[in-house]
Scaffold this active site. Structure first.
Site, PDB file in Angstrom:
ATOM      1  N   LYS A   1      12.304 -10.840   2.526  1.00 28.66           N
ATOM      2  CA  LYS A   1      13.449 -11.264   3.328  1.00 28.66           C
ATOM      3  C   LYS A   1      13.523 -12.787   3.354  1.00 28.66           C
ATOM      4  CE  LYS A   1      13.576  -6.798   3.879  1.00 28.66           C
ATOM      5  NZ  LYS A   1      13.024  -6.097   5.022  1.00 28.66           N
TER       6      LYS A   1
ATOM      7  N   TYR B   1      10.964  -1.463  12.506  1.00 27.81           N
ATOM      8  CA  TYR B   1      11.477  -1.193  11.164  1.00 27.81           C
ATOM      9  C   TYR B   1      11.162   0.251  10.780  1.00 27.81           C
ATOM     10  CZ  TYR B   1      12.072  -1.401   6.155  1.00 27.81           C
ATOM     11  OH  TYR B   1      12.461  -1.141   4.878  1.00 27.81           O
TER      12      TYR B   1
ATOM     13  N   ARG C   1      -6.736  -8.386  -9.532  1.00 29.58           N
ATOM     14  CA  ARG C   1      -6.484  -7.466  -8.411  1.00 29.58           C
ATOM     15  C   ARG C   1      -6.973  -8.117  -7.111  1.00 29.58           C
ATOM     16  NH1 ARG C   1      -9.730  -3.358  -7.709  1.00 29.58           N
ATOM     17  NH2 ARG C   1      -9.762  -2.627  -9.864  1.00 29.58           N
TER      18      ARG C   1
HETATM   19  C1  LIG Z   1      12.172  -5.064   5.277  1.00 29.30           C
HETATM   20  C2  LIG Z   1      11.253  -5.026   6.423  1.00 29.30           C
HETATM   21  C3  LIG Z   1       9.955  -4.526   6.298  1.00 29.30           C
HETATM   22  C4  LIG Z   1       9.440  -3.914   5.017  1.00 29.30           C
HETATM   23  O1  LIG Z   1       9.370  -4.858   3.999  1.00 29.30           O
HETATM   24  P1  LIG Z   1       9.511  -4.494   2.428  1.00 29.30           P
HETATM   25  O2  LIG Z   1       9.297  -5.797   1.764  1.00 29.30           O
HETATM   26  O3  LIG Z   1      10.859  -3.903   2.248  1.00 29.30           O
HETATM   27  O4  LIG Z   1       8.443  -3.486   2.124  1.00 29.30           O
HETATM   28  C5  LIG Z   1       9.129  -4.566   7.409  1.00 29.30           C
HETATM   29  N1  LIG Z   1       9.563  -5.059   8.599  1.00 29.30           N
HETATM   30  C6  LIG Z   1      10.808  -5.547   8.748  1.00 29.30           C
HETATM   31  C7  LIG Z   1      11.223  -6.075  10.076  1.00 29.30           C
HETATM   32  C8  LIG Z   1      11.697  -5.536   7.686  1.00 29.30           C
HETATM   33  O5  LIG Z   1      12.942  -5.993   7.861  1.00 29.30           O
END
Ligand SMILES: *Cc1c(COP(=O)(O)O)cnc(C)c1O
Length: 379
Positions: free
Chosen positions: A204, A106, A54
């Site tokens: 991403k 976001y 953890r």
């Molecule tokens: C997708 C995204 C997030 C959140 O990320 P997750 O991995 O989906 O929790 C935060 N900020 C931006 C700009 C994003 O595109």
């Protein structure tokens, strides 16, 4: 003799994961370490310094070291998602602390802030981060603990001048955190521009293959705030699994080639459809006519990213429905191109224009992508 990874270029660090070689086997790719716990010796000392997964795991360590180097930071921490990474920064504050967030950010992280951080006691105020005078006034009003920046912002690509906001925040002792998911360390290094923390949805571009949900925070300094954030991860337990960390490291190795190709393709697409009669406007920081272009030129290198939005003349959902190559799906930053109608996904409360289609440009042939958009826009 092996190369000195302290002086090599970022793409070299990424491609070779800092020159990793497994000492026991000579393998050039690390194994997955699924162990949840770590042994102690006869004197009851931890053999590797690690206690429990953890908190610690060799798979987290390696990916954290690589991203910390790419962002020129002192340390990094992986999280179970981008939102978990973002939330960890807010949770490292104290109830009563004041936070400025951008008007465009976001939406799901904004949702978490409004539903959880505000009832918990953070004083959250929205400000147009692209308007430096508005930021200056907001900071002068009341003591502020944290300024949150997202640039380019999801989904309308607003660009915030990181160095300028940092300068204003420094004057009043506020910390600056940047959600740099769209920019990636290929284009922007917020810590070099003076920010204190940088956060990514590693789901991403950092992973880049639409097969891991992950987040990461990088700090400029290992200070008391950082210790609190790391302790918060250990105690709350929103850590990434070792296999996900392993996949993320694999994805990271190709970050630079992917993002450079995606940015170049996005630029081509933006130029092709800018001024097209079927399009009201193209939102892309690389276009000279775009509001944030000058700031983007100053703080982004090697291109302007693979994300763009197109506001169509007509029914955006029909255009999205006619696309054959772009996948209609949420998320972004993978090798395959995606289209998203944010207004549908965000629902009734959304302030996103109904004619806006967000594009995540992949690594397909740009000619194929342009042809697909061209036929979908119709006559
Ligand atoms: C997708 C995204 C997030 C959140 O990320 P997750 O991995 O989906 O929790 C935060 N900020 C931006 C700009 C994003 O595109």
């Amino acid at each position: 003799m092996s190369a000195d990874f302290s002086i090599l270029d970022p793409e070299t660090l990424a491609a070779q994961a800092l020159g990793f070689v497994d000492v026991g086997t000579g393998g050039i790719v690390p194994p997955v370490f699924p162990s949840t716990t770590y042994v102690r010796d006869e004197a009851y000392e931890l053999v590797s310094g690690r206690l429990y997964s953890r908190a610690d795991n060799p798979n987290y360590d390696l990916v954290e070291e690589v991203v910390a180097r790419l962002e020129a930071g002192a340390d990094a921490a992986v999280f179970a998602s981008g939102n978990a990474a973002g939330a960890a920064i807010f949770q490292a504050l104290r109830p009563g602390d004041r936070v400025l967030i951008p008007a465009v950010m976001y939406w799901a992280l904004r949702g978490w802030i409004m539903n959880w951080a505000v009832p918990w006691g953070l004083k959250v105020e929205e400000v147009d981060m692209t308007d430096l005078e508005a930021v200056r006034i907001a900071l002068a009003n009341e003591k502020t603990a944290l300024v949150w920046i997202e640039t380019p912002a999801n989904p309308s690509l607003e660009v915030t001048d990181i160095a300028a906001v940092v300068e204003l925040a420094r004057e009043v002792g506020a910390r600056v955190a940047v959600d740099s998911t769209f920019a990636t360390p290929v284009h922007t290094q917020p810590l070099v521009l003076g920010a204190d923390l940088v956060m990514h949805s590693a789901t991403k571009y950092l992973n880049g293959h639409s097969d891991v949900v992950a987040g990461i925070v990088v700090t400029r300094e290992k200070d008391a705030f950082w210790d609190g954030l790391k302790k918060g991860r250990f105690q709350a337990g929103h850590v990434l699994g070792p296999f996900e960390a392993w996949l993320l490291l694999r994805g990271l190795r190709t970050l630079f080639v992917r993002v450079r190709a995606q940015s170049a393709a996005a630029m081509r697409i933006a130029e092709r459809f800018e001024g097209d009669l079927r399009v009201e406007k193209v939102l892309y920081p690389g276009l000279p006519g775009f509001l944030g272009h000058e700031v983007a030129r100053k703080q982004m290198k090697e291109g302007f990213g693979g994300m763009m939005s197109i506001c169509v003349n007509g029914d955006a959902l029909k255009v999205a429905g006619r696309l054959q190559l772009f996948k209609r799906a949420t998320s972004l930053g993978g090798v395959e191109s995606l289209v998203e109608h944010r207004a549908t996904v965000e629902g009734a409360e959304s302030s996103v224009a109904k004619n806006l289609l967000r594009l995540s440009v992949g690594i397909e042939s740009v000619e194929d992508l342009i042809a697909d958009l061209d036929q979908a826009l119709g006559r």
